[in-house]
Scaffold this motif. Structure first.
Motif, short mmCIF file in Angstrom:
data_model
loop_
_atom_site.label_atom_id
_atom_site.label_comp_id
_atom_site.label_asym_id
_atom_site.label_seq_id
_atom_site.Cartn_x
_atom_site.Cartn_y
_atom_site.Cartn_z
N THR A 28 0.80 -1.20 0.00
CA THR A 28 0.00 0.00 0.00
C THR A 28 0.84 1.26 0.00
O THR A 28 1.98 1.30 0.41
CB THR A 28 -0.94 0.04 1.21
N GLY A 52 -6.09 2.23 -3.88
CA GLY A 52 -7.52 2.43 -4.02
C GLY A 52 -8.03 2.44 -5.44
O GLY A 52 -9.24 2.54 -5.67
N THR A 54 -9.23 1.14 -9.06
CA THR A 54 -10.02 -0.02 -9.48
C THR A 54 -9.13 -1.04 -10.18
O THR A 54 -8.27 -0.67 -10.99
CB THR A 54 -11.14 0.42 -10.44
N GLU A 71 -15.79 -9.80 -4.09
CA GLU A 71 -16.40 -8.49 -3.84
C GLU A 71 -17.20 -8.49 -2.54
O GLU A 71 -17.17 -7.50 -1.79
CB GLU A 71 -17.29 -8.10 -5.02
N ASN A 74 -14.66 -8.42 0.22
CA ASN A 74 -13.77 -7.24 0.20
C ASN A 74 -14.50 -6.05 -0.43
O ASN A 74 -14.12 -5.57 -1.51
CB ASN A 74 -12.50 -7.56 -0.59
N PRO A 75 -15.53 -5.55 0.21
CA PRO A 75 -16.35 -4.48 -0.39
C PRO A 75 -15.60 -3.18 -0.62
O PRO A 75 -16.05 -2.35 -1.43
CB PRO A 75 -17.48 -4.30 0.63
N SER A 76 -14.47 -2.99 0.05
CA SER A 76 -13.74 -1.73 -0.11
C SER A 76 -12.87 -1.71 -1.36
O SER A 76 -12.37 -0.65 -1.76
CB SER A 76 -12.86 -1.48 1.12
N ILE A 77 -12.68 -2.87 -1.99
CA ILE A 77 -11.85 -2.94 -3.21
C ILE A 77 -12.75 -2.87 -4.43
O ILE A 77 -13.67 -3.67 -4.59
CB ILE A 77 -11.01 -4.23 -3.22
N LYS A 78 -12.48 -1.92 -5.29
CA LYS A 78 -13.29 -1.73 -6.48
C LYS A 78 -12.79 -2.63 -7.61
O LYS A 78 -11.60 -2.64 -7.94
CB LYS A 78 -13.24 -0.26 -6.92
#
Length: 453
Positions: A28, A52, A54, A71, A74-78
């Motif tokens: 990160t 962050g 996509t 998804e 891991n809802p925070s990863i687009k």
């Protein structure tokens, strides 16, 4: 169990979480500098990272549930999902499309699923001076603790010159499927060698015409040829291979095919064709084939629909006193792009879809390549009560996949379809055309830059 590299119609976290988190922590950064040279942080040129951003993931339709599972976890990863054919049936679409992006200098997806086992051979190499598409995984990008838990040998197709370039989704090891109810009814014994298998075919053709012991209607030399240690496809280096199609090992396999086609104990129809289902429902005595045959063909209301309690599975057959080996038909692979601007998310995705119980155990149709998931997946299948035998043969076969059948940068299935399949459907000898098959393999190898021995 699914036909991930077969015909289009059929192919259908404790420690894992800790390892993925470690990768995210390492990678990160709002925008980190690109590493230069193959001695970068992970052994390849890394693009400037954008935390962050996509990630774009290419999958075939069968793998769409894997994306949804990721998804949800891991809802925070687009994630942007692109569905394509998965390079099925040797279409080469993965390689072709990445070549277009190489020329334009942009557009590469972050993660790609391929139904083929030969893509590491080209994705690991520079093309026209451009950086290889595939990221090196075993230089810190994916933890060794994760890599070491894949079934022994399963990452061989991902390994080029000692470096790992992809993660295996599932294994497609061949076993001997059989109808235990029919065997008992007809008074036949289960064959324990290929010789006994061929003899049984002759007996079935005479005493129970219309019943079959296998099919050669699909272009899968991995079943009979690899299972006979036919040295048609041995990759000996990044750009070297050995081709010998006229050995005893090749001839005994094609003799078996020719005999079965002649007496009609082997079908020449594709197992995914409506004609096959119409003609052979209730008449498949046994069939060598991949693990995913169970769900794609046998326990499928749209196919043979074999009733509960009839289907058994046996170990791969040996030739005579030889040690048994087997091939695999399919078993997809996941690649992380070396061009990804969000390696943290791309790596987390690839690890999740290949190792997490939430997909590989709970949803995946095929035998997982990741050993801890495979154990749980097999237990789940066994507990269904569908099978007439235990499934230990599936585990045995996973350790018997023959390493001599390589994964070069071209499709053996396409070559078999061009040279041998027309002979099979017309009832002509495949044994008499082994040399022609070998010539076509050598030609394709040389076109793809291999030195052939």
């Amino acid at each position: 169990m699914n036909p991930s590299s077969a015909r289009r119609i059929g192919r259908r976290i404790g420690m894992v979480g800790i390892a993925a988190a470690a990768v995210v922590a390492t990678l990160t950064g709002c925008s980190t500098k690109a590493q230069s040279g193959s001695n970068g942080q992970y052994g390849f040129d890394e693009a400037a990272q954008s935390k962050g951003s996509t990630i774009t993931v290419w999958v075939d339709a069968t793998r769409a549930p894997a994306v949804k599972a990721f998804e949800q976890a891991n809802p925070s990863i687009k994630v942007k999902t692109v569905t394509y054919d998965g390079s099925s049936n040797g279409s080469n679409s993965f390689k072709t499309k990445m070549g277009l992006f190489d020329r334009s200098g942009s557009g590469w997806p972050d993660v790609v699923f391929s139904s083929q086992n030969n893509d590491a051979s080209w994705a690991s190499q520079k093309t026209a001076g451009k950086q290889p598409f595939a990221a090196v995984l075993d230089k810190g990008l994916v933890p060794q603790s994760t890599l070491s838990n894949f079934t022994k040998g399963s990452l061989d197709v991902c390994t080029v010159d000692g470096k790992v370039y992809c993660l295996r989704n599932d294994l497609a090891q061949n076993v001997l499927w059989y109808n235990k109810t029919l065997l008992t009814k007809f008074g036949y014994s289960l064959p324990t060698t290929w010789e006994e298998y061929q003899q049984l075919g002759a007996k079935v053709a005479k005493d129970h015409p219309g019943y079959i012991i296998g099919s050669v209607g699909d272009p899968w030399p991995e079943i009979y040829m690899a299972g006979s240690k036919c040295g048609a496809n041995e990759v000996t280096g990044a750009r070297t291979m050995s081709v010998d199609t006229e050995s005893t090992e090749c001839k005994r396999a094609t003799d078996l095919i020719d005999a079965g086609v002649a007496n009609k104990s082997l079908s020449t129809l594709s197992v995914f064709s409506p004609d096959f289902v119409k003609k052979y429902s209730g008449k498949v005595l046994m069939m060598p084939g991949p693990v995913w045959f169970s769900g794609a063909i046998f326990n499928n209301a749209q196919s043979l629909n074999v009733p509960k309690g009839q289907l058994g599975v046996a170990n791969p057959l040996p030739w005579g006193s030889d040690q048994a080996v087997t091939g695999n038909v399919g078993g997809g692979t996941w690649f992380i792009s070396s061009h990804s601007k969000n390696l943290a998310a791309a790596t987390k995705f690839a690890q999740y879809v290949t190792t997490a119980d939430a997909y590989q155990v709970d949803q995946a149709p095929g035998y997982p390549a990741y050993a801890p998931a495979a154990t749980k997946w097999l237990a789940k299948q066994s507990s269904s009560g569908y099978y007439a035998t235990d499934l230990s043969a599936v585990t045995t076969a996973a350790g018997e996949v023959w390493s001599g059948w390589g994964s070069p940068a071209f499709s053996q299935e396409a070559i078999w379809a061009k040279v041998m399949s027309p002979l099979i459907t017309s009832g002509k000898s495949t044994t008499s055309n082994l040399a022609a098959w070998g010539t076509e393999i050598k030609n394709q190898a040389q076109v793809n830059g291999y030195t052939v021995k």
